[in-house]
Design a protein around this motif. Structure first.
Motif, short mmCIF file in Angstrom:
data_model
loop_
_atom_site.label_atom_id
_atom_site.label_comp_id
_atom_site.label_asym_id
_atom_site.label_seq_id
_atom_site.Cartn_x
_atom_site.Cartn_y
_atom_site.Cartn_z
N UNK A 139 -9.52 49.88 39.88
CA UNK A 139 -9.27 49.26 38.55
C UNK A 139 -9.99 49.99 37.01
N UNK A 140 -10.52 51.05 37.55
CA UNK A 140 -11.13 51.74 36.59
C UNK A 140 -12.20 51.14 35.69
N UNK A 141 -13.24 50.11 36.64
CA UNK A 141 -14.20 49.62 36.12
C UNK A 141 -15.41 50.67 35.76
N UNK A 142 -15.86 50.87 34.69
CA UNK A 142 -16.87 51.85 34.38
C UNK A 142 -18.18 51.90 35.27
N UNK A 143 -18.58 50.51 35.59
CA UNK A 143 -19.97 50.54 36.31
C UNK A 143 -20.09 49.37 37.00
N UNK A 144 -20.94 49.22 37.89
CA UNK A 144 -21.23 48.05 39.12
C UNK A 144 -22.72 48.01 39.23
N UNK A 145 -23.23 46.75 39.10
CA UNK A 145 -24.64 46.60 39.42
C UNK A 145 -24.69 46.04 40.85
N UNK A 146 -25.75 46.41 41.50
CA UNK A 146 -25.90 45.99 42.84
C UNK A 146 -27.33 46.27 43.50
N UNK A 147 -27.40 45.37 44.37
CA UNK A 147 -28.69 45.52 45.04
C UNK A 147 -28.54 46.17 46.53
N UNK A 148 -27.28 46.44 46.84
CA UNK A 148 -26.97 47.03 48.02
C UNK A 148 -26.68 45.87 49.08
N UNK A 149 -26.22 44.72 48.53
CA UNK A 149 -26.26 43.42 49.58
C UNK A 149 -27.25 42.93 50.14
N UNK A 150 -28.38 43.17 49.69
CA UNK A 150 -29.70 42.72 49.74
C UNK A 150 -30.41 41.87 48.80
N UNK A 151 -31.41 40.85 48.85
CA UNK A 151 -31.97 40.10 47.84
C UNK A 151 -32.68 41.16 46.85
N UNK A 165 -22.87 57.94 46.77
CA UNK A 165 -22.05 58.89 47.46
C UNK A 165 -20.68 58.78 47.52
N UNK A 166 -20.23 57.39 47.89
CA UNK A 166 -18.89 56.96 48.01
C UNK A 166 -18.25 56.99 46.52
N UNK A 167 -19.08 56.81 45.33
CA UNK A 167 -18.49 56.75 44.18
C UNK A 167 -18.26 58.11 43.69
N UNK A 168 -18.95 59.18 43.97
CA UNK A 168 -18.63 60.48 43.71
C UNK A 168 -18.37 60.54 42.20
N UNK A 169 -19.16 59.87 41.32
CA UNK A 169 -18.86 60.06 40.09
C UNK A 169 -17.79 59.44 39.35
N UNK A 170 -17.10 58.58 40.18
CA UNK A 170 -15.73 57.84 39.53
C UNK A 170 -16.18 56.50 38.96
#
Length: 259
Positions: A139-151, A165-170
């Protein structure tokens, strides 16, 4: 709304049930007015910093109705008008996947306003974080905020590292959730993220000296991830019926209407 609650008591001689759509629109207008001062104040205090505003009409889950999407679309426009640089948003489906249709509508609205976009921690509530990340990249969203699926991000640091690593700069993966000065450096080193999110909060105390022990305005059953409080159309209609012709909310003859 995060960290705050607001009530608006409306009195009327309405003879018809209140439409959910009308309530949603009124809520949207009230919400924008309530937060306008805060956004303007932050913008004035931080004129050279990027200001990202959370666009979220309520607490609870991230499965939104059409009316709630309409609210968020209006909020995005308001954020632009108030000087924000970007918005933080996101919608999920009932089965725990990124809702591409609703998220896409919000993304398009933000892009049309020239706003930066971050997909918030709704990602952490997805059934498959890697698949969700692929969706956001597509979807070409620039950024995602995450805690890695943990609290907390520290608990989810290995997953965050994998997402980087998966994002690879995308897409930029931003680590957030319990980030403090004590763990930020180690978290960045371990995960490879280039952006972090922290509330950097401390508990503030009221200066008031009169504190009635028998009274509180805090809800005994606060909202959580899967249930929250909302205005009930049937309850409003029942209240109006119960009041009948008692004159509650009516202006005395010759009085100037209140707004």
């Amino acid at each position: 709304w995060n960290n705050s609650q607001s009530w608006c008591a409306c009195h009327s001689r309405a003879t018809e049930a209140v439409a959910e759509h009308t309530v949603a629109v009124l809520y949207c207008k009230l919400k924008c007015q309530l937060y306008a001062g805060l956004i303007k104040s932050v913008r004035a205090c931080l004129p050279s910093s990027k200001l990202m505003v959370l666009v979220r009409p309520r607490g609870g889950d991230f499965v939104y109705s059409a009316e709630e999407v309409e609210i968020m679309l209006a909020d995005i426009q308001a954020c632009k008008e108030l000087g924000a640089d970007g918005v933080v948003l996101g919608c999920l489906t009932t089965d725990g996947r990124v809702d591409e249709t609703k998220t896409g509508l919000l993304l398009q609205a933000a892009q049309q306003q020239g706003l930066d976009v971050t997909f918030h921690r709704a990602l952490d509530m997805c059934r498959d974080l890697r698949a969700a990340l692929d969706t956001l990249i597509r979807m070409a969203i620039p950024r995602v905020l995450t805690s890695g699926g943990q609290p907390t991000a520290v608990q989810g640091k290995d997953t965050i590292a994998g997402l980087v690593q998966q994002a690879a700069g995308r897409i930029s993966v931003m680590a957030g959730g319990g980030v403090t000065a004590a763990n930020a450096a180690e978290l960045v080193t371990h995960t490879g993220v280039r952006e972090i999110h922290s509330s950097a909060k401390r508990r503030l105390h009221s200066p008031t000296t009169y504190r009635p022990a028998h009274m509180t305005l805090c809800s005994p059953a606060p909202a959580n991830d899967y249930h929250w409080n909302g205005t009930d159309q049937a309850a409003v209609s029942a209240l109006l019926t119960a009041l009948g012709d008692l004159g509650v909310g009516q202006q005395p003859p010759g009085a100037t209407p209140n707004h």
